[in-house]
Design an enzyme around this catalytic site. Sequence first.
Site, PDB file in Angstrom:
ATOM      1  N   ASP A   1      -0.934   6.187  -5.719  1.00 13.02           N
ATOM      2  CA  ASP A   1      -2.017   7.169  -5.794  1.00 13.02           C
ATOM      3  C   ASP A   1      -1.647   8.228  -6.821  1.00 13.02           C
ATOM      4  O   ASP A   1      -0.682   8.969  -6.626  1.00 13.02           O
ATOM      5  CB  ASP A   1      -2.227   7.835  -4.427  1.00 13.02           C
ATOM      6  CG  ASP A   1      -2.712   6.851  -3.385  1.00 13.02           C
ATOM      7  OD1 ASP A   1      -3.799   6.296  -3.561  1.00 13.02           O
ATOM      8  OD2 ASP A   1      -1.988   6.634  -2.383  1.00 13.02           O
TER       9      ASP A   1
ATOM     10  N   LYS B   1      -6.685   9.061  -7.759  1.00 15.32           N
ATOM     11  CA  LYS B   1      -7.081   9.739  -6.516  1.00 15.32           C
ATOM     12  C   LYS B   1      -7.804  11.047  -6.856  1.00 15.32           C
ATOM     13  O   LYS B   1      -7.251  11.900  -7.528  1.00 15.32           O
ATOM     14  CB  LYS B   1      -5.804  10.000  -5.686  1.00 15.32           C
ATOM     15  CG  LYS B   1      -6.035  10.663  -4.363  1.00 15.32           C
ATOM     16  CD  LYS B   1      -6.910   9.838  -3.443  1.00 15.32           C
ATOM     17  CE  LYS B   1      -6.201   8.703  -2.739  1.00 15.32           C
ATOM     18  NZ  LYS B   1      -7.152   7.854  -1.976  1.00 15.32           N
TER      19      LYS B   1
ATOM     20  N   GLU C   1       0.969  -0.410  -4.764  1.00 20.68           N
ATOM     21  CA  GLU C   1      -0.187   0.464  -4.971  1.00 20.68           C
ATOM     22  C   GLU C   1       0.285   1.904  -5.018  1.00 20.68           C
ATOM     23  O   GLU C   1       1.141   2.311  -4.214  1.00 20.68           O
ATOM     24  CB  GLU C   1      -1.198   0.279  -3.831  1.00 20.68           C
ATOM     25  CG  GLU C   1      -2.528   0.951  -4.082  1.00 20.68           C
ATOM     26  CD  GLU C   1      -2.823   2.176  -3.225  1.00 20.68           C
ATOM     27  OE1 GLU C   1      -3.927   2.720  -3.361  1.00 20.68           O
ATOM     28  OE2 GLU C   1      -1.946   2.611  -2.450  1.00 20.68           O
TER      29      GLU C   1
ATOM     30  N   ASP D   1       0.270  -2.047   4.588  1.00 18.18           N
ATOM     31  CA  ASP D   1       1.495  -1.254   4.752  1.00 18.18           C
ATOM     32  C   ASP D   1       2.685  -2.161   5.075  1.00 18.18           C
ATOM     33  O   ASP D   1       3.833  -1.724   4.978  1.00 18.18           O
ATOM     34  CB  ASP D   1       1.339  -0.257   5.915  1.00 18.18           C
ATOM     35  CG  ASP D   1       0.376   0.881   5.580  1.00 18.18           C
ATOM     36  OD1 ASP D   1      -0.099   0.960   4.430  1.00 18.18           O
ATOM     37  OD2 ASP D   1       0.107   1.695   6.490  1.00 18.18           O
TER      38      ASP D   1
ATOM     39  N   GLU E   1      -4.252   3.695  -8.318  1.00 18.71           N
ATOM     40  CA  GLU E   1      -5.465   4.374  -7.847  1.00 18.71           C
ATOM     41  C   GLU E   1      -5.537   5.771  -8.437  1.00 18.71           C
ATOM     42  O   GLU E   1      -4.605   6.571  -8.285  1.00 18.71           O
ATOM     43  CB  GLU E   1      -5.506   4.471  -6.314  1.00 18.71           C
ATOM     44  CG  GLU E   1      -6.794   5.188  -5.883  1.00 18.71           C
ATOM     45  CD  GLU E   1      -6.975   5.372  -4.380  1.00 18.71           C
ATOM     46  OE1 GLU E   1      -6.258   4.720  -3.595  1.00 18.71           O
ATOM     47  OE2 GLU E   1      -7.839   6.186  -4.011  1.00 18.71           O
TER      48      GLU E   1
ATOM     49  N   GLN F   1      -7.958   1.427 -10.110  1.00 25.04           N
ATOM     50  CA  GLN F   1      -9.068   1.495  -9.159  1.00 25.04           C
ATOM     51  C   GLN F   1      -9.301   2.939  -8.724  1.00 25.04           C
ATOM     52  O   GLN F   1      -8.426   3.794  -8.850  1.00 25.04           O
ATOM     53  CB  GLN F   1      -8.781   0.629  -7.924  1.00 25.04           C
ATOM     54  CG  GLN F   1      -7.581   1.116  -7.118  1.00 25.04           C
ATOM     55  CD  GLN F   1      -7.359   0.352  -5.816  1.00 25.04           C
ATOM     56  OE1 GLN F   1      -8.069  -0.607  -5.508  1.00 25.04           O
ATOM     57  NE2 GLN F   1      -6.360   0.764  -5.035  1.00 25.04           N
TER      58      GLN F   1
ATOM     59  N   HIS G   1      -0.647  10.875  -2.114  1.00 28.63           N
ATOM     60  CA  HIS G   1      -1.955  10.465  -1.598  1.00 28.63           C
ATOM     61  C   HIS G   1      -2.894  11.629  -1.310  1.00 28.63           C
ATOM     62  O   HIS G   1      -4.013  11.689  -1.809  1.00 28.63           O
ATOM     63  CB  HIS G   1      -1.788   9.623  -0.325  1.00 28.63           C
ATOM     64  CG  HIS G   1      -3.104   9.229   0.272  1.00 28.63           C
ATOM     65  ND1 HIS G   1      -3.788  10.000   1.198  1.00 28.63           N
ATOM     66  CD2 HIS G   1      -3.902   8.162   0.037  1.00 28.63           C
ATOM     67  CE1 HIS G   1      -4.926   9.422   1.502  1.00 28.63           C
ATOM     68  NE2 HIS G   1      -5.027   8.302   0.817  1.00 28.63           N
TER      69      HIS G   1
ATOM     70  N   HIS H   1       0.819  -1.214   0.000  1.00 33.03           N
ATOM     71  CA  HIS H   1       0.000   0.000   0.000  1.00 33.03           C
ATOM     72  C   HIS H   1       0.852   1.263   0.000  1.00 33.03           C
ATOM     73  O   HIS H   1       1.614   1.489   0.940  1.00 33.03           O
ATOM     74  CB  HIS H   1      -0.877  -0.041   1.252  1.00 33.03           C
ATOM     75  CG  HIS H   1      -1.766   1.143   1.447  1.00 33.03           C
ATOM     76  ND1 HIS H   1      -1.670   1.966   2.546  1.00 33.03           N
ATOM     77  CD2 HIS H   1      -2.778   1.625   0.687  1.00 33.03           C
ATOM     78  CE1 HIS H   1      -2.595   2.901   2.464  1.00 33.03           C
ATOM     79  NE2 HIS H   1      -3.285   2.726   1.347  1.00 33.03           N
ATOM     80  N   ARG H   2       0.743   2.050  -1.055  1.00 36.79           N
ATOM     81  CA  ARG H   2       1.581   3.251  -1.253  1.00 36.79           C
ATOM     82  C   ARG H   2       3.067   2.858  -1.248  1.00 36.79           C
ATOM     83  O   ARG H   2       3.913   3.606  -0.766  1.00 36.79           O
ATOM     84  CB  ARG H   2       1.289   4.329  -0.212  1.00 36.79           C
ATOM     85  CG  ARG H   2      -0.193   4.653  -0.021  1.00 36.79           C
ATOM     86  CD  ARG H   2      -0.448   5.725   1.040  1.00 36.79           C
ATOM     87  NE  ARG H   2      -1.848   5.742   1.459  1.00 36.79           N
ATOM     88  CZ  ARG H   2      -2.328   6.424   2.478  1.00 36.79           C
ATOM     89  NH1 ARG H   2      -1.523   7.213   3.177  1.00 36.79           N
ATOM     90  NH2 ARG H   2      -3.613   6.368   2.816  1.00 36.79           N
TER      91      ARG H   2
HETATM   92  O1  G3P Z   1      -5.734   0.696  -2.311  1.00 34.57           O
HETATM   93  C1  G3P Z   1      -6.764   1.125  -1.510  1.00 34.57           C
HETATM   94  C2  G3P Z   1      -6.407   2.232  -0.584  1.00 34.57           C
HETATM   95  O2  G3P Z   1      -5.209   2.816  -0.977  1.00 34.57           O
HETATM   96  C3  G3P Z   1      -7.482   3.239  -0.541  1.00 34.57           C
HETATM   97  O3  G3P Z   1      -7.299   4.147   0.487  1.00 34.57           O
HETATM   98  O4  G3P Z   1      -6.826   6.390   1.304  1.00 34.57           O
HETATM   99  O5  G3P Z   1      -5.028   4.692   1.284  1.00 34.57           O
HETATM  100  O6  G3P Z   1      -5.821   5.679  -0.837  1.00 34.57           O
HETATM  101  P1  G3P Z   1      -6.185   5.265   0.539  1.00 34.57           P
HETATM  102 CA    CA Z   2      -4.512   4.491  -2.381  1.00 38.77          CA
END
Ligand code: G3P
Ligand code: CA
Length: 285
Positions: free
Chosen positions: A74, A148, A72, A272, A146, A180, A87, A45-46
Amino acid sequence: MKMKRLFSFMAAGTIAMTMFTPPAFAAENSTISKQEQQKMINVAHRGASGHAPENTMAAFQKGFEMKADYIEIDVQMTEDGELIIIHDTTVDRTTNGTGQVSDFTLEEIRQLDAGSWFSEEYAGEKIPTFEEVLDAFRGKAGILIELKAPELYPGMEEKVAEALKERNMDQTNNGKIIIQSFNHESMKKSKELLPQIPHGVLAGVTWADVTDEQLAEFATYADYFNPNMNIVTEELVDRVHEVDMEIYPYTSRSQEEANRLFAMNVDGIITDYTEHVYYHPVKNN
Ligand code: G3P
Ligand code: CA
């Protein structure tokens, strides 16, 4: 197993077998095959944001080194229309600057330090561009893209599609790219631009009571229903599978949470801490 799930499962297995033999598995060589089958998709994640500043090349590299199936990212857009990776819609939390992302040109935003807030070790990390990430990780790791707040950035879907097409990364559903967003209209548009790329709908806690009809509608353009982990139940997982979508909840930050999600038969975990998805005693029997 439905074809789409089988394909993703096989792709994950290939990535895992070629890129990754977890230490715990190596010690039990005779059961690697069974355990690999039990491995779920692991999304950093990120980037590996528990270990390095989120959405930086350092975090993506760390996710890759930790054998995540996907990193992942953003995606947002600068004032001069360049796609960059961050993000929040302001730079305040994760850089030494202040202000709206959309008020910076690419040149200005690249001057910011996106690493020091996390640790001095990462001082000087820059906000990456979308194309920089594609070029660095194509063929190495899957990329969960993603979009964003696309409602703030008209034309963003087209720019993302163009960057993928320039690199021939739009051609096949090979499990390496997923797009996504929480903005579902944006995903419908993106799916039209990139029909061969799997798309996902993100769902916050307000979607706890999502209906079968809504899931079926998502399935007309999306392959993934990726909800906040706090609304995930075994029943929801079953209903998502029923409409032939997969489910990657976000964002796990503990081994216990990863295990809970794993036991509910989710297809992947957005975390994470990449290391939490390597080995799941709850399913190892
Ligand atoms: O991949 C899903 C997740 O990243 C969505 O929430 O706020 O961390 O971008 P956020
Ligand atoms: Ca995200």
